[in-house]
Enzyme design. Structure first.
Site, PDB file in Angstrom:
ATOM      1  N   CYS A   1       0.813  -1.216   0.000  1.00 31.64           N
ATOM      2  CA  CYS A   1       0.000   0.000   0.000  1.00 31.64           C
ATOM      3  C   CYS A   1       0.840   1.256   0.000  1.00 31.64           C
ATOM      4  O   CYS A   1       0.813   2.035   0.953  1.00 31.64           O
ATOM      5  CB  CYS A   1      -0.947  -0.029   1.190  1.00 31.64           C
ATOM      6  SG  CYS A   1      -2.096  -1.393   1.033  1.00 31.64           S
ATOM      7  N   PHE A   2       1.630   1.440  -1.039  1.00 29.23           N
ATOM      8  CA  PHE A   2       2.214   2.750  -1.315  1.00 29.23           C
ATOM      9  C   PHE A   2       2.471   2.800  -2.807  1.00 29.23           C
ATOM     10  O   PHE A   2       2.697   1.774  -3.445  1.00 29.23           O
ATOM     11  CB  PHE A   2       3.482   3.034  -0.487  1.00 29.23           C
ATOM     12  CG  PHE A   2       4.659   2.158  -0.788  1.00 29.23           C
ATOM     13  CD1 PHE A   2       4.744   0.868  -0.283  1.00 29.23           C
ATOM     14  CD2 PHE A   2       5.706   2.623  -1.581  1.00 29.23           C
ATOM     15  CE1 PHE A   2       5.836   0.068  -0.561  1.00 29.23           C
ATOM     16  CE2 PHE A   2       6.800   1.822  -1.854  1.00 29.23           C
ATOM     17  CZ  PHE A   2       6.861   0.541  -1.349  1.00 29.23           C
TER      18      PHE A   2
END
Ligand code: PLP
Length: 480
Positions: A389-390
């Protein structure tokens, strides 16, 4: 000779290797053309056999044939340049691929282990690598580590004067069979990647030889300690041109000659020249080869090979990188801002360096369909993203590939060293299973588990699952 631009693996390099590298191609060993075919067959078989699929969306694969070939080619490369009878120990740098079955495979091929932490030493011992083929180098050895190493009789290279003090104490207190040496930094400069350049002026490794008084300190350290018999330098890894690696070896050799001259005897009997041979990440070709490096070394430092010194090498990446592939299922295929994005299950957790420093560590990606067959068709520019999640979690950005669709597979090539065996726990993503593959004798592919996939229970346990109430039951400060 060395073009200084080894990462791109120019045509000249490959041509030279074909002509003169006896362990390469002509005997059917280290056959670069076979590598891609073996990989394609393995990806297909992994899907067919269910190792890879919706329930196991990312795996690491290791080409056992390729690893054996590289080990044999490394040995042949140095056998071809040393005087007959010269003791040569090739110690695989365990940090490159810290997997027990890999260390045992290499041990069977006559390759020892270079370890740099208590964990790596334990892995080498679990693999059965004998102490006489184990070398300990690390910049932060504790007294307990040093005591264990000397008790086992494994070779140790002292990093600095304080460490040599500790070794002095241990040698006085108990006899040891350990060959002992000092690591030096010839300070010859870095390569194209700062983080893997170990011979810069201010590198944290070894005794910085060009600092004021340092060379004389090293010479005296040897003259005062008749039991010091080795000199070690590892002048860098990926991004260092061969000519610079050879200069590191030349400087180490010159210092050994000076010490032996002043000692009036051959006190230093073994030189450890480290590892660091760069790997070509741009194609399936092995370039430069160990054979070429051995020839560059012999040309630059002939005295190193005339039989007066035993040799230790510590190659890591060049032995394993090209034999590993991480394969990940495309969970979703989408588009954003006009760019196709394949969202896969391989990202920062298995390709940490590439994700955080993509310019220094680009990876080739191969596209396979849902049955594990190589995808054909016109290439389109797309991003191959990971599951974390980036937004920077990309295996490759803007690469041209046949379009990856949902259920297809993306393979990141040349990831056998410093990639999937170096898990990074971002988003609590599980460590994928690692499987070795080899021909099954009937035209198919056989797999063996090298590392089982991590379970969700293991992730919870590792993250303190049994200490769930640790913070809520910690005594609160007295209220007034
Ligand atoms: C990392 C390291 C190696 C191996 O380097 P590669 O680039 O993987 O060949 C060898 N020796 C020492 C001391 C190292 O730190």
């Amino acid at each position: 000779m060395g073009s200084g631009n080894d990462r791109t693996g120019g045509a000249m390099d490959t041509g030279e290797d074909k002509r003169t590298d006896g362990a390469h191609g002509d005997e059917g060993r280290g056959d670069d053309a076979g590598r891609g075919a073996r990989r394609d067959q393995a990806v297909r078989a992994a899907v067919e056999q269910g190792l890879l699929g919706p329930m196991a969306p990312v795996v690491g694969l290791l080409d056992v044939t390729g690893i054996r070939d590289s080990a044999a080619a490394l040995r042949a490369a140095f056998d071809a340049v040393v005087a007959p009878g010269t003791p040569v120990l090739h110690a695989f740098a365990v940090k490159a691929t810290p997997l027990v079955a890999v260390l045992r495979l290499l041990d069977g091929e006559g390759i020892g282990a270079e370890v740099a932490s208590p964990g790596e030493l334990a892995l080498a011992r679990a693999a059965g690598v004998p102490p006489r083929r184990t070398v300990l180098d690390s910049p932060a050895k504790t007294p307990a580590e040093l005591r264990e190493a000397l008790a086992l009789g494994i070779a140790v290279n002292a990093d600095n004067p304080q460490e040599l003090d500790r070794i002095d104490g241990l040698v006085r207190s108990a006899p040891t069979r350990s060959p002992l040496g000092i690591r030096v930094n010839p300070q010859i400069g870095g390569g194209s990647i700062g983080a893997t350049s170990t011979a810069t002026a201010t590198s944290k490794f070894g005794v910085a030889l060009r600092d004021e008084g340092a060379r004389e300190w090293v010479v005296r350290a040897f003259l005062d300690r008749p039991w010091l018999t080795r000199l070690h330098a590892h002048t860098g890894s990926q991004g260092i041109p061969l000519t610079l690696l050879a200069r590191g070896a030349a400087e180490t050799y010159a210092l050994a000659e000076e010490i032996n001259e002043r000692a009036g005897r051959r006190q230093i009997d073994t030189l450890d020249i480290g590892g660091g041979l760069p790997v070509n990440f741009a194609s399936d070709a092995t370039s430069p080869t160990h054979a070429r490096y051995a020839r560059v070394l012999r040309e630059a430092v002939p005295g190193l090979f005339d039989g007066r010194y035993g040799l230790v090498t510590e190659f890591g990446r060049s032995l394993l990188a090209k034999h590993g592939t991480v394969v990940a299922r495309v969970e979703y295929a989408k588009s954003a801002g006009g760019r196709r994005v394949a969202v896969t299950h391989a990202g920062v957790q298995v390709a940490t360096r590439t994700v955080y420093a993509p310019a220094a560590w680009p990876l080739r990606i191969a596209a396979y369909d849902a049955k594990g067959r190589p995808k054909a068709g016109p290439e389109v520019v797309q991003d191959v993203a990971g599951p974390a999640c980036f937004s920077g979690d990309l295996l490759a950005e803007g690469c041209a590939l046949p379009p990856l669709d949902q259920g297809d597979y993306a393979a990141a090539l040349d990831t056998g060293a410093y990639y999937f065996a170096h898990h990074y726990g971002y988003n609590s993503l599980a460590r994928p299973g690692v499987y070795g593959f080899a021909p099954d004798g009937t035209g198919g592919v056989a797999f063996a588990t090298v590392r089982a996939p991590q379970t969700i229970e293991e992730i919870v346990a590792e993250s303190g699952g049994s200490h769930a109430s640790a913070l809520t039951t910690l005594r609160a400060p007295e209220q007034p």
